[in-house]
Scaffold this active site. Structure first.
Site, PDB file in Angstrom:
ATOM      1  N   VAL A  66       0.930  -1.226  -0.065  1.00  0.00           N
ATOM      2  CA  VAL A  66      -0.106  -0.015   0.064  1.00  0.00           C
ATOM      3  C   VAL A  66       0.824   1.371  -0.067  1.00  0.00           C
ATOM      4  CG1 VAL A  66      -1.595   1.212   1.125  1.00  0.00           C
ATOM      5  CG2 VAL A  66      -2.052  -1.346   1.199  1.00  0.00           C
ATOM      6  N   CYS A  67       2.037   1.304   0.858  1.00  0.00           N
ATOM      7  CA  CYS A  67       2.906   2.205   0.848  1.00  0.00           C
ATOM      8  C   CYS A  67       3.567   2.638  -0.497  1.00  0.00           C
ATOM      9  CB  CYS A  67       3.813   2.139   2.047  1.00  0.00           C
ATOM     10  SG  CYS A  67       3.427   2.001   3.499  1.00  0.00           S
ATOM     11  N   THR A  68       3.885   1.639  -1.228  1.00  0.00           N
ATOM     12  CA  THR A  68       4.407   1.677  -2.614  1.00  0.00           C
ATOM     13  C   THR A  68       3.810   2.735  -3.448  1.00  0.00           C
ATOM     14  OG1 THR A  68       5.907  -0.129  -2.341  1.00  0.00           O
ATOM     15  CG2 THR A  68       5.485   0.597  -4.381  1.00  0.00           C
TER      16      THR A  68
END
Length: 212
Positions: A44-46
């Site tokens: 998700v962070c990517t």
């Protein structure tokens, strides 16, 4: 103690992907979007950092600097950036804080123990050029943020600051805005809002967006 709207955003020095960063000095006269991530090399962070990188032209138009944070180190951030750029087809042109000692995470209350004892939640702060906190958003670890909403709020805040207006629910750039109840004098209203207004109720006065 948690931060509240209108508080001065805490200053700090911390390692980052661009070296030691003194936050208030780095921010200068810009608006800032400071946002945290649970960890490097997470899916998700990517996607979120990729979206933020692609928004650089929109941030530049609004005099906004973006800065991310996770509790991993700068060397690991550098390796992760390569992954972000390859998978999200963009260039990460903003710093990522290496908050290994959790100094910034503690200052900004980014660690919520019922979510994780060590990882930061998806906290986001909008800070104005006077270093005042203007918006906070907190998302759970599993849910990616809506960066269109971040742009919308930046537009609303900057419009309100410049023209003394409020914005209705679901407002988007170009929509009518609201004349605040604090402005009562009709002569002042005529001067500030020469396009006129429509009063649905005495307390609900809509006027065309002043800068359109």
């Amino acid at each position: 103690m948690s931060l509240r709207l209108g508080d001065t955003a805490p200053d700090f020095e911390q390692d980052s992907t661009i070296g030691k960063l003194h936050f208030h000095e780095w921010a200068g006269d810009s608006w800032v979007v400071l946002f945290s991530h649970p960890a490097d090399f997470t899916p998700v962070c990517t996607t979120e950092l990729g979206l933020t990188a692609k928004l650089k032209p929109e941030f530049d138009k609004r005099n906004v600097k973006a800065i991310a944070l996770s509790v991993d180190g700068a060397e690991q951030h550098g390796k992760w950036i390569r992954d972000i750029e390859e998978t999200q087809h963009t260039v990460v042109g903003f710093p990522i804080l290496a908050d290994i000692d959790r100094k910034v995470a503690t200052l900004y209350d980014m660690i919520h123990p019922n979510q994780s004892e060590t990882a930061t939640v998806r906290a986001l702060f909008i800070i104005d050029p006077k270093k005042k906190l203007r918006l906070t958003l907190t998302y759970p670890l599993t849910t990616g943020r809506n960066f269109d909403e971040v742009l919308r709020v930046l537009d609303a805040l900057q419009l309100s600051d410049q023209y003394s207006v409020a914005t209705p629910g679901n407002w988007k750039d170009g929509d009518d805005v609201i004349i605040p109840l604090s402005i009562k004098d009709e002569e002042v209203i005529k001067q500030k809002f020469p396009k006129g207004y429509k009063a649905e109720r005495p307390y609900l006065r809509l006027t065309p967006q002043p800068n359109k």
